[in-house]
Write a protein that holds these residues in place. Sequence first.
Motif, mmCIF file in Angstrom:
data_model
loop_
_atom_site.group_PDB
_atom_site.id
_atom_site.type_symbol
_atom_site.label_atom_id
_atom_site.label_comp_id
_atom_site.label_asym_id
_atom_site.label_seq_id
_atom_site.Cartn_x
_atom_site.Cartn_y
_atom_site.Cartn_z
ATOM 1 N N LYS A 116 0.871 -1.207 0.004
ATOM 2 C CA LYS A 116 0.038 -0.142 -0.032
ATOM 3 C C LYS A 116 0.938 1.340 -0.144
ATOM 4 O O LYS A 116 0.607 2.099 -0.745
ATOM 5 N N ARG A 117 1.959 1.210 0.889
ATOM 6 C CA ARG A 117 2.805 2.321 1.059
ATOM 7 C C ARG A 117 3.694 2.723 -0.231
ATOM 8 O O ARG A 117 4.020 3.901 -0.419
ATOM 9 N N VAL A 118 4.268 1.762 -0.676
ATOM 10 C CA VAL A 118 5.037 1.784 -1.625
ATOM 11 C C VAL A 118 4.288 2.342 -2.880
ATOM 12 O O VAL A 118 4.777 3.104 -3.623
ATOM 13 N N ARG A 119 2.973 1.775 -3.300
ATOM 14 C CA ARG A 119 2.279 2.429 -4.433
ATOM 15 C C ARG A 119 1.875 4.041 -4.318
ATOM 16 O O ARG A 119 1.791 4.397 -5.140
ATOM 17 N N ALA A 120 1.672 4.092 -2.954
ATOM 18 C CA ALA A 120 1.213 5.317 -2.671
ATOM 19 C C ALA A 120 2.498 6.340 -2.844
ATOM 20 O O ALA A 120 2.482 7.671 -3.443
ATOM 21 N N ALA A 121 4.010 6.064 -2.429
ATOM 22 C CA ALA A 121 5.047 6.868 -2.755
ATOM 23 C C ALA A 121 5.362 6.835 -4.029
ATOM 24 O O ALA A 121 5.602 7.900 -4.702
ATOM 25 N N LEU A 122 5.161 5.797 -5.032
ATOM 26 C CA LEU A 122 5.288 5.664 -6.349
ATOM 27 C C LEU A 122 4.301 6.720 -7.223
ATOM 28 O O LEU A 122 4.855 7.287 -8.046
ATOM 29 N N ASP A 123 3.285 6.550 -6.856
ATOM 30 C CA ASP A 123 2.208 7.648 -7.119
ATOM 31 C C ASP A 123 2.506 8.900 -6.987
ATOM 32 O O ASP A 123 2.306 9.673 -7.862
ATOM 33 N N GLN A 124 2.722 9.016 -5.876
ATOM 34 C CA GLN A 124 3.263 10.604 -5.623
ATOM 35 C C GLN A 124 4.468 11.147 -6.556
ATOM 36 O O GLN A 124 4.417 12.475 -6.846
ATOM 37 N N VAL A 125 5.417 10.371 -6.763
ATOM 38 C CA VAL A 125 6.432 10.675 -7.921
ATOM 39 C C VAL A 125 5.962 10.415 -9.270
ATOM 40 O O VAL A 125 6.965 10.412 -10.100
ATOM 41 N N GLY A 126 4.927 9.820 -9.551
ATOM 42 C CA GLY A 126 4.539 9.600 -10.817
ATOM 43 C C GLY A 126 5.072 8.432 -11.544
ATOM 44 O O GLY A 126 5.260 8.402 -12.611
ATOM 45 N N GLN A 143 14.988 7.730 -12.158
ATOM 46 C CA GLN A 143 16.054 7.178 -11.169
ATOM 47 C C GLN A 143 15.752 8.148 -9.858
ATOM 48 O O GLN A 143 15.761 7.609 -8.717
ATOM 49 N N GLN A 144 16.027 9.261 -10.060
ATOM 50 C CA GLN A 144 16.035 10.269 -8.927
ATOM 51 C C GLN A 144 14.620 10.107 -8.255
ATOM 52 O O GLN A 144 14.675 10.128 -6.905
ATOM 53 N N ARG A 145 13.577 9.967 -9.028
ATOM 54 C CA ARG A 145 12.221 10.065 -8.579
ATOM 55 C C ARG A 145 11.788 8.903 -7.526
ATOM 56 O O ARG A 145 11.586 8.791 -6.616
ATOM 57 N N VAL A 146 12.591 7.713 -8.186
ATOM 58 C CA VAL A 146 12.497 6.545 -7.322
ATOM 59 C C VAL A 146 13.347 6.593 -5.699
ATOM 60 O O VAL A 146 12.967 6.224 -4.891
ATOM 61 N N GLY A 147 14.522 7.353 -6.091
ATOM 62 C CA GLY A 147 15.296 7.471 -4.871
ATOM 63 C C GLY A 147 14.471 8.444 -3.988
ATOM 64 O O GLY A 147 14.335 8.472 -2.865
ATOM 65 N N ILE A 148 13.634 9.375 -4.448
ATOM 66 C CA ILE A 148 12.815 10.176 -3.551
ATOM 67 C C ILE A 148 11.609 9.126 -3.014
ATOM 68 O O ILE A 148 11.147 9.365 -1.588
ATOM 69 N N ALA A 149 11.003 8.615 -3.902
ATOM 70 C CA ALA A 149 9.986 7.651 -3.083
ATOM 71 C C ALA A 149 10.319 6.736 -2.306
ATOM 72 O O ALA A 149 9.791 6.477 -0.923
#
Length: 218
Positions: A116-126, A143-149
């Motif tokens: 749930k949380r991983v998908r929410a974080a990936l959603d936030q960074v698109g 890649q940087q957005r994955v780092g931010i997620a």
Amino acid sequence: MIQFDRVTKRYPERGEALREVSFTLANGDMAFLTGHSGAGKSTLLRLIGLFERPTRGQVLINGVNINTLPINKIPLYRRYVGMVFQDHRLLPERSVFDNVALPLIAAGLTRREIEKRVRAALDQVGLLQLECAAPITLSCGEQQRVGIARAVVARPPIILADEPTGNLDPELSREIFALFERFHGVGVTLLIATHNLDIIHTLPYRTLRLQQGVLADD
Ligand code: ADP
Ligand code: ADP
């Protein structure tokens, strides 16, 4: 609240990386940290992340001197602070999903909660659609957005970023700063070390400037 009270950091072989640095960043504030290479930006962030300890002075987080935390409390403390690096430090042999899940696995969450949380974080960074991808198949900005997620997935109240746009062109850099502003909008405290003066001069946030280890400008 992040508070530095006359913090000096001395590396035995290199001298003082920070000298008598004092400042306060209130909860929910967003600020930039600038200065030439070697000015002490990474050292300052590493002190907050408890990867280094001050030689003199105190680093207080919500009034607590973090250098008095017993070693067994450090992992818990680190969950409180999300870190974003220039080179994003993703594990190349793991999927995007697994990379973002790491802090939650370390925290012992259930599989269901992690998904749930991983998908929410990936959603936030698109990047929801790329959860199965391997990091090397992504662009630098992705890649940087994955780092931010990964930095935000455990919902830390503090985010520290060390040159998060160092490898990105101006347009992608703006996207990353816009993401940070969104976290600022929901109350996260952010301190972002950056050389990207062109962009930060267009943004209405406080800038702390280090010059050879001294806080030269605030
Ligand atoms: P910046 O992030 O602004 O480039 P740093 O905090 O990385 O600056 O470095 C500040 C100074 O401290 C530099 O002189 C650097 O060489 C030195 N330094 C940083 N980390 C270490 C370390 N782990 N050991 C010894 N010297 C270090
Ligand atoms: P960055 O700021 O690029 O993320 P670091 O914080 O690791 O990278 O290092 C910044 C500078 O600090 C480097 O230029 C390096 O010379 C110096 N430095 C880092 N670690 C050490 C170390 N263990 N000993 C001496 N100098 C170091």
